[in-house]
Motif scaffolding. Structure first.
Motif, PDB file in Angstrom:
ATOM      1  N   UNK A  35       0.821  -1.208   0.000  1.00  0.00           N
ATOM      2  CA  UNK A  35       0.000   0.000   0.000  1.00  0.00           C
ATOM      3  C   UNK A  35       0.855   1.258   0.000  1.00  0.00           C
ATOM      4  N   UNK A  36       1.767   1.338   0.967  1.00  0.00           N
ATOM      5  CA  UNK A  36       2.471   2.598   1.173  1.00  0.00           C
ATOM      6  C   UNK A  36       3.680   2.800   0.264  1.00  0.00           C
ATOM      7  N   UNK A  37       4.287   1.689  -0.207  1.00  0.00           N
ATOM      8  CA  UNK A  37       5.488   1.847  -1.027  1.00  0.00           C
ATOM      9  C   UNK A  37       5.369   1.119  -2.359  1.00  0.00           C
ATOM     10  N   UNK A  38       4.169   0.665  -2.698  1.00  0.00           N
ATOM     11  CA  UNK A  38       4.015  -0.122  -3.909  1.00  0.00           C
ATOM     12  C   UNK A  38       3.654   0.668  -5.138  1.00  0.00           C
ATOM     13  N   UNK A  39       3.219   1.907  -4.977  1.00  0.00           N
ATOM     14  CA  UNK A  39       2.806   2.695  -6.125  1.00  0.00           C
ATOM     15  C   UNK A  39       3.914   3.596  -6.622  1.00  0.00           C
ATOM     16  N   UNK A  40       3.602   4.369  -7.644  1.00  0.00           N
ATOM     17  CA  UNK A  40       4.620   5.234  -8.236  1.00  0.00           C
ATOM     18  C   UNK A  40       4.775   6.529  -7.444  1.00  0.00           C
ATOM     19  N   UNK A  41       3.652   7.154  -7.114  1.00  0.00           N
ATOM     20  CA  UNK A  41       3.713   8.390  -6.328  1.00  0.00           C
ATOM     21  C   UNK A  41       2.471   8.445  -5.453  1.00  0.00           C
ATOM     22  N   UNK A  42       2.670   8.317  -4.170  1.00  0.00           N
ATOM     23  CA  UNK A  42       1.543   8.275  -3.241  1.00  0.00           C
ATOM     24  C   UNK A  42       1.623   9.456  -2.288  1.00  0.00           C
ATOM     25  N   UNK A  43       0.556  10.184  -2.213  1.00  0.00           N
ATOM     26  CA  UNK A  43       0.524  11.319  -1.314  1.00  0.00           C
ATOM     27  C   UNK A  43       0.384  10.846   0.127  1.00  0.00           C
ATOM     28  N   UNK A  44       0.742  11.715   1.041  1.00  0.00           N
ATOM     29  CA  UNK A  44       0.565  11.388   2.459  1.00  0.00           C
ATOM     30  C   UNK A  44      -0.921  11.296   2.758  1.00  0.00           C
ATOM     31  N   UNK A  45      -1.267  10.307   3.531  1.00  0.00           N
ATOM     32  CA  UNK A  45      -2.674  10.142   3.889  1.00  0.00           C
ATOM     33  C   UNK A  45      -3.108  11.248   4.842  1.00  0.00           C
ATOM     34  N   UNK A  46      -4.282  11.807   4.596  1.00  0.00           N
ATOM     35  CA  UNK A  46      -4.808  12.772   5.546  1.00  0.00           C
ATOM     36  C   UNK A  46      -5.609  12.046   6.619  1.00  0.00           C
ATOM     37  N   UNK A  47      -5.952  12.772   7.659  1.00  0.00           N
ATOM     38  CA  UNK A  47      -6.628  12.168   8.801  1.00  0.00           C
ATOM     39  C   UNK A  47      -7.962  11.542   8.402  1.00  0.00           C
ATOM     40  N   UNK A  48      -8.696  12.220   7.534  1.00  0.00           N
ATOM     41  CA  UNK A  48      -9.984  11.698   7.106  1.00  0.00           C
ATOM     42  C   UNK A  48      -9.849  10.379   6.381  1.00  0.00           C
ATOM     43  N   UNK A  49      -8.871  10.285   5.479  1.00  0.00           N
ATOM     44  CA  UNK A  49      -8.665   9.056   4.726  1.00  0.00           C
ATOM     45  C   UNK A  49      -8.288   7.901   5.655  1.00  0.00           C
ATOM     46  N   UNK A  50      -7.395   8.177   6.608  1.00  0.00           N
ATOM     47  CA  UNK A  50      -6.990   7.149   7.569  1.00  0.00           C
ATOM     48  C   UNK A  50      -8.192   6.693   8.397  1.00  0.00           C
ATOM     49  N   UNK A  51      -8.987   7.657   8.860  1.00  0.00           N
ATOM     50  CA  UNK A  51     -10.153   7.326   9.675  1.00  0.00           C
ATOM     51  C   UNK A  51     -11.153   6.454   8.931  1.00  0.00           C
ATOM     52  N   UNK A  52     -11.465   6.831   7.701  1.00  0.00           N
ATOM     53  CA  UNK A  52     -12.413   6.037   6.912  1.00  0.00           C
ATOM     54  C   UNK A  52     -11.838   4.666   6.563  1.00  0.00           C
ATOM     55  N   UNK A  53     -10.542   4.607   6.271  1.00  0.00           N
ATOM     56  CA  UNK A  53      -9.925   3.322   5.941  1.00  0.00           C
ATOM     57  C   UNK A  53      -9.950   2.382   7.145  1.00  0.00           C
ATOM     58  N   UNK A  54      -9.648   2.911   8.324  1.00  0.00           N
ATOM     59  CA  UNK A  54      -9.674   2.079   9.524  1.00  0.00           C
ATOM     60  C   UNK A  54     -11.102   1.675   9.891  1.00  0.00           C
TER      61      UNK A  54
END
Length: 281
Positions: free
Chosen positions: A131-150
């Motif tokens: 997830x975190x290092x597998x793509x070409x360019x990944x932006x830092x996750x924001x709090x909302x994205x982390x919250x919804x993902x969890x």
């Protein structure tokens, strides 16, 4: 976990990766997920005359599962809107097996063997690394994205434990799965009408062929998983299902021509190590 169950879950993971790759139709994410759910319900209809009607106590598990599936879909869509899909989806999927393992210990008294637990941890680590290092360019996750993902991962763990318990209680995994898919499809219809109105249904209807195909693949993949959970520990099956991200990587490289980076190779090897550990457990 017997060899037959092990191979069946790997096949289900490959199916899961396939329908995820195919569902990129001309619809928004809510409509795409609704389309797939309708396809699963359609795939279940021909099976209903050949399976038992669940008992009252099994219907309770189905109702809880439909609620968890609804929460999973809505939170996943919100996670996609708030952050990068390449990070949020694997974050949700990679965390869910750990939560399922914890839930299995406390709710079902299923304590994994040390080697199986090591496999679960390796699978989750590989998934998160992808997830975190597998793509070409990944932006830092924001709090909302982390919250919804969890939150998504909590619902995944919820419906996994629920469906494993319900399938074990039902006359057969096929009976539980068929009625669950139908109920989930009917509730998705109600939810679609409430949230989006009839316009979305018209758009979904235009992609019915893709819906049937992805729905059939998704239904087959999850039916296998529920059957496997009647034969093996739920946490082990849940973790092994996450090899779907390994199959997704293979599709992206072989079919879509994406680059096979060092991080992707490392993540893939970690996932494979987890698979081997679980097979040896």
């Amino acid at each position: 976990m017997t060899p037959a169950v092990f191979l069946a879950v790997l096949a289900a993971a490959a199916m899961h990766a396939s329908w995820n790759a195919m569902i990129k139709v001309r619809l928004d994410r809510f409509a795409s997920v609704t389309l797939m759910t309708f396809g699963m319900a359609a795939a279940a209809l021909p099976v209903l005359p050949f399976v038992d009607v669940p008992d009252a106590e099994v219907w309770l598990w189905i109702a809880i599962s439909v609620f968890c599936h609804m929460g999973y879909k809505l939170c996943l869509i919100k996670a996609y809107e708030a952050g990068d899909l390449a990070q949020t989806y694997p974050l949700a999927r990679g965390t869910a097996p750990l939560l399922t393992t914890i839930g299995g210990v406390f709710l079902l008294s299923e304590i994994p063997q040390p080697l199986a637990l090591a496999g679960i941890v390796l699978l989750c680590a590989g998934t998160l690394l992808m997830s975190f290092r597998g793509g070409r360019h990944l932006e830092r996750l924001n709090t909302g994205a982390v919250g919804y993902a969890l939150a998504t991962s909590v619902f995944i763990a919820g419906y996994t434990l629920t469906d494993g318990s319900g399938a074990r209680l039902a006359e057969s995994a096929s009976s539980y799965a068929a009625w669950l898919f139908l109920c989930d499809g009917l509730w998705s219809l109600v939810l679609c009408l409430i949230l989006r109105g009839r316009g979305t249904l018209a758009a979904v209807a235009g992609e019915w062929k893709m819906g049937l195909l992805t729905g059939a693949l998704s239904a087959a993949a999850y039916w296998i998983a529920m059957w496997a959970m009647t034969k093996a520990p739920i946490a082990s099956v849940a973790a092994l299902r996450e090899t779907s991200i390994l199959f997704a990587m293979m599709i992206s490289v072989v079919v879509l021509g994406e680059k096979l980076t060092r991080w992707r190779i490392t993540a893939a090897l970690t996932i494979v190590a987890g698979v081997v550990a679980m097979r040896l457990a």
